[in-house]
Design a protein around this motif. Structure first.
Motif, PDB file in Angstrom:
ATOM      1  N   VAL A   1      -6.276  14.082  -2.561  1.00  0.00           N
ATOM      2  CA  VAL A   1      -5.208  13.338  -2.654  1.00  0.00           C
ATOM      3  C   VAL A   1      -5.297  12.115  -1.823  1.00  0.00           C
ATOM      4  O   VAL A   1      -4.447  11.008  -2.606  1.00  0.00           O
ATOM      5  CB  VAL A   1      -4.524  14.315  -1.147  1.00  0.00           C
ATOM      6  N   ASP A   2      -6.249  11.726  -1.295  1.00  0.00           N
ATOM      7  CA  ASP A   2      -6.211   9.929  -0.822  1.00  0.00           C
ATOM      8  C   ASP A   2      -6.669   8.843  -2.310  1.00  0.00           C
ATOM      9  O   ASP A   2      -6.007   8.379  -1.969  1.00  0.00           O
ATOM     10  CB  ASP A   2      -7.084   9.741  -0.116  1.00  0.00           C
ATOM     11  N   THR A   3      -7.967   9.878  -2.591  1.00  0.00           N
ATOM     12  CA  THR A   3      -7.940   9.297  -3.830  1.00  0.00           C
ATOM     13  C   THR A   3      -6.730   9.130  -4.703  1.00  0.00           C
ATOM     14  O   THR A   3      -6.533   7.288  -5.107  1.00  0.00           O
ATOM     15  CB  THR A   3      -9.064   9.686  -4.716  1.00  0.00           C
ATOM     16  N   ILE A   4      -5.424   9.715  -4.674  1.00  0.00           N
ATOM     17  CA  ILE A   4      -4.918   9.754  -5.316  1.00  0.00           C
ATOM     18  C   ILE A   4      -3.449   8.423  -5.403  1.00  0.00           C
ATOM     19  O   ILE A   4      -3.059   7.580  -5.257  1.00  0.00           O
ATOM     20  CB  ILE A   4      -3.450  11.041  -6.536  1.00  0.00           C
ATOM     21  N   ILE A   5      -3.679   8.830  -3.527  1.00  0.00           N
ATOM     22  CA  ILE A   5      -2.781   7.723  -3.121  1.00  0.00           C
ATOM     23  C   ILE A   5      -2.973   6.236  -2.902  1.00  0.00           C
ATOM     24  O   ILE A   5      -2.330   4.802  -3.112  1.00  0.00           O
ATOM     25  CB  ILE A   5      -2.219   7.962  -1.916  1.00  0.00           C
ATOM     26  N   PHE A   6      -4.367   5.785  -2.786  1.00  0.00           N
ATOM     27  CA  PHE A   6      -5.334   4.759  -3.008  1.00  0.00           C
ATOM     28  C   PHE A   6      -4.621   4.369  -4.344  1.00  0.00           C
ATOM     29  O   PHE A   6      -4.620   3.134  -4.317  1.00  0.00           O
ATOM     30  CB  PHE A   6      -7.082   4.924  -2.601  1.00  0.00           C
ATOM     31  N   TRP A   7      -4.941   4.746  -5.681  1.00  0.00           N
ATOM     32  CA  TRP A   7      -4.799   4.110  -6.823  1.00  0.00           C
ATOM     33  C   TRP A   7      -3.336   4.078  -6.927  1.00  0.00           C
ATOM     34  O   TRP A   7      -2.847   3.700  -7.445  1.00  0.00           O
ATOM     35  CB  TRP A   7      -5.158   5.969  -7.969  1.00  0.00           C
ATOM     36  N   LEU A   8      -2.600   5.245  -6.485  1.00  0.00           N
ATOM     37  CA  LEU A   8      -1.282   4.505  -6.964  1.00  0.00           C
ATOM     38  C   LEU A   8      -0.725   3.505  -6.101  1.00  0.00           C
ATOM     39  O   LEU A   8       0.181   2.604  -6.752  1.00  0.00           O
ATOM     40  CB  LEU A   8       0.563   5.838  -6.606  1.00  0.00           C
ATOM     41  N   THR A   9      -0.986   2.883  -4.388  1.00  0.00           N
ATOM     42  CA  THR A   9      -0.497   2.211  -3.660  1.00  0.00           C
ATOM     43  C   THR A   9      -1.386   0.992  -3.623  1.00  0.00           C
ATOM     44  O   THR A   9      -0.345  -0.020  -3.510  1.00  0.00           O
ATOM     45  CB  THR A   9      -0.021   2.513  -2.835  1.00  0.00           C
ATOM     46  N   GLY A  10      -2.869   1.195  -4.144  1.00  0.00           N
ATOM     47  CA  GLY A  10      -3.316   0.127  -3.380  1.00  0.00           C
ATOM     48  C   GLY A  10      -4.071   0.031  -1.954  1.00  0.00           C
ATOM     49  O   GLY A  10      -4.806  -0.489  -1.586  1.00  0.00           O
ATOM     50  N   TYR A  11      -3.385   1.027  -1.302  1.00  0.00           N
ATOM     51  CA  TYR A  11      -3.586   1.116  -0.100  1.00  0.00           C
ATOM     52  C   TYR A  11      -5.380   1.467   0.044  1.00  0.00           C
ATOM     53  O   TYR A  11      -5.772   2.441  -0.661  1.00  0.00           O
ATOM     54  CB  TYR A  11      -2.956   1.913   0.814  1.00  0.00           C
ATOM     55  N   ASP A  12      -5.474   1.455   1.160  1.00  0.00           N
ATOM     56  CA  ASP A  12      -7.229   1.777   1.315  1.00  0.00           C
ATOM     57  C   ASP A  12      -7.816   2.754   3.217  1.00  0.00           C
ATOM     58  O   ASP A  12      -6.311   2.829   2.694  1.00  0.00           O
ATOM     59  CB  ASP A  12      -8.223   0.479   1.310  1.00  0.00           C
ATOM     60  N   GLU A  13      -8.198   3.206   2.761  1.00  0.00           N
ATOM     61  CA  GLU A  13      -8.592   4.480   3.779  1.00  0.00           C
ATOM     62  C   GLU A  13      -7.911   3.460   5.050  1.00  0.00           C
ATOM     63  O   GLU A  13      -7.265   4.203   5.895  1.00  0.00           O
ATOM     64  CB  GLU A  13     -10.037   4.725   4.152  1.00  0.00           C
ATOM     65  N   THR A  14      -8.545   2.782   5.641  1.00  0.00           N
ATOM     66  CA  THR A  14      -7.985   1.718   6.659  1.00  0.00           C
ATOM     67  C   THR A  14      -6.231   1.479   6.671  1.00  0.00           C
ATOM     68  O   THR A  14      -5.729   1.547   7.773  1.00  0.00           O
ATOM     69  CB  THR A  14      -8.818   1.044   6.829  1.00  0.00           C
ATOM     70  N   ALA A  15      -5.747   1.109   5.718  1.00  0.00           N
ATOM     71  CA  ALA A  15      -4.589   0.521   5.852  1.00  0.00           C
ATOM     72  C   ALA A  15      -3.871   2.041   5.862  1.00  0.00           C
ATOM     73  O   ALA A  15      -2.766   1.849   6.405  1.00  0.00           O
ATOM     74  CB  ALA A  15      -4.099   0.107   4.611  1.00  0.00           C
ATOM     75  N   LEU A  16      -3.874   2.862   5.131  1.00  0.00           N
ATOM     76  CA  LEU A  16      -3.274   4.413   5.104  1.00  0.00           C
ATOM     77  C   LEU A  16      -3.636   4.853   6.638  1.00  0.00           C
ATOM     78  O   LEU A  16      -2.223   5.096   6.801  1.00  0.00           O
ATOM     79  CB  LEU A  16      -3.921   5.562   3.990  1.00  0.00           C
ATOM     80  N   GLN A  17      -4.181   4.818   7.367  1.00  0.00           N
ATOM     81  CA  GLN A  17      -4.640   5.334   8.562  1.00  0.00           C
ATOM     82  C   GLN A  17      -3.728   4.570   9.612  1.00  0.00           C
ATOM     83  O   GLN A  17      -2.693   5.521  10.195  1.00  0.00           O
ATOM     84  CB  GLN A  17      -6.012   5.360   9.272  1.00  0.00           C
ATOM     85  N   LYS A  18      -3.183   3.145   8.902  1.00  0.00           N
ATOM     86  CA  LYS A  18      -2.589   2.723  10.033  1.00  0.00           C
ATOM     87  C   LYS A  18      -1.184   2.717   9.589  1.00  0.00           C
ATOM     88  O   LYS A  18      -0.203   3.079  10.193  1.00  0.00           O
ATOM     89  CB  LYS A  18      -2.930   1.732   9.771  1.00  0.00           C
ATOM     90  N   VAL A  19      -0.652   3.305   7.866  1.00  0.00           N
ATOM     91  CA  VAL A  19       0.142   3.730   7.806  1.00  0.00           C
ATOM     92  C   VAL A  19       0.560   5.040   8.834  1.00  0.00           C
ATOM     93  O   VAL A  19       1.910   5.006   9.378  1.00  0.00           O
ATOM     94  CB  VAL A  19       0.259   3.931   6.045  1.00  0.00           C
ATOM     95  N   LEU A  20       0.163   5.734   8.423  1.00  0.00           N
ATOM     96  CA  LEU A  20       0.375   6.834   9.273  1.00  0.00           C
ATOM     97  C   LEU A  20       0.331   7.260  11.068  1.00  0.00           C
ATOM     98  O   LEU A  20       1.394   7.866  11.328  1.00  0.00           O
ATOM     99  CB  LEU A  20      -1.194   8.150   9.422  1.00  0.00           C
ATOM    100  N   GLU A  21      -0.443   6.211  11.299  1.00  0.00           N
ATOM    101  CA  GLU A  21      -0.413   6.669  12.928  1.00  0.00           C
ATOM    102  C   GLU A  21       1.245   5.712  13.366  1.00  0.00           C
ATOM    103  O   GLU A  21       1.377   5.583  14.127  1.00  0.00           O
ATOM    104  CB  GLU A  21      -1.517   5.227  13.371  1.00  0.00           C
ATOM    105  N   SER A  22       1.522   4.653  12.070  1.00  0.00           N
ATOM    106  CA  SER A  22       2.684   3.909  12.862  1.00  0.00           C
ATOM    107  C   SER A  22       3.622   4.900  11.974  1.00  0.00           C
ATOM    108  O   SER A  22       4.940   3.975  12.385  1.00  0.00           O
ATOM    109  CB  SER A  22       2.633   2.238  12.134  1.00  0.00           C
TER     110      SER A  22
END
Length: 118
Positions: A34-55
Motif C-alpha cells: 500500500v505504501d509503495t503505491i502511495i509513494f509512487w502516486l504522490t512522491g511522498y516517502d516514508e518519513t513524509a507519509l508518517q508526518k501526514v498521518l500524525e498531523s
C-alpha cells in the motif's frame, strides 16, 4: 448539505489510510505494498507519509502538498465507486479516485508492475 467533493476534501487522509491497509491485507497483500503505491502516486516517502498521518492532513492538503504526482497517473483509467476516472473534472477528487483504483487493483491481485503503470 455538503457535496461529496466537500466531504472528501475535508476528510482526514489518516482516517482512510487504515482502510486501504485493511482492504489489502484482507486479500493477502501488505501495508508495504500500500505504501509503495502511495509513494509512487504522490512522491511522498516514508518519513513524509508518517508526518501526514500524525498531523491528520485532509485529502485536499494531502494531494496539494504531495511532492509530485506521478507522470503516469493519467494512465489510471476505469471505473471506481461508480465513476469513470477519466471523466472526473475536479483534480482532488480525481487524485483520490486514482489512489482508490490502485488500492483496488492491489486487492484484486494485479501485479505491482501493472499497478504502477510501468
Amino acid at each position: 448539505m455538503k457535496s461529496t467533493a466537500e466531504r472528501v476534501y475535508k476528510m482526514s487522509f489518516a482516517s482512510v489510510y487504515p482502510h486501504y491497509i485493511a482492504k489489502a491485507e484482507k486479500k493477502g497483500k501488505t501495508k508495504a505494498e500500500v505504501d509503495t503505491i502511495i509513494f509512487w502516486l504522490t512522491g511522498y516517502d516514508e518519513t513524509a507519509l508518517q508526518k501526514v498521518l500524525e498531523s491528520k492532513v485532509n485529502f485536499e492538503d494531502f494531494f496539494n502538498n504531495a511532492p509530485e504526482l506521478h507522470a503516469n497517473a493519467t494512465k489510471i483509467t476505469g471505473v471506481i465507486c461508480g465513476y469513470r476516472i477519466e471523466d472526473i473534472e475536479d483534480p482532488i477528487i480525481k487524485q483520490v479516485r486514482y489512489l482508490d483504483k490502485l488500492i483496488d487493483e492491489l486487492a484484486k491481485g494485479r501485479a505491482m508492475e501493472k499497478i504502477l503503470r510501468k
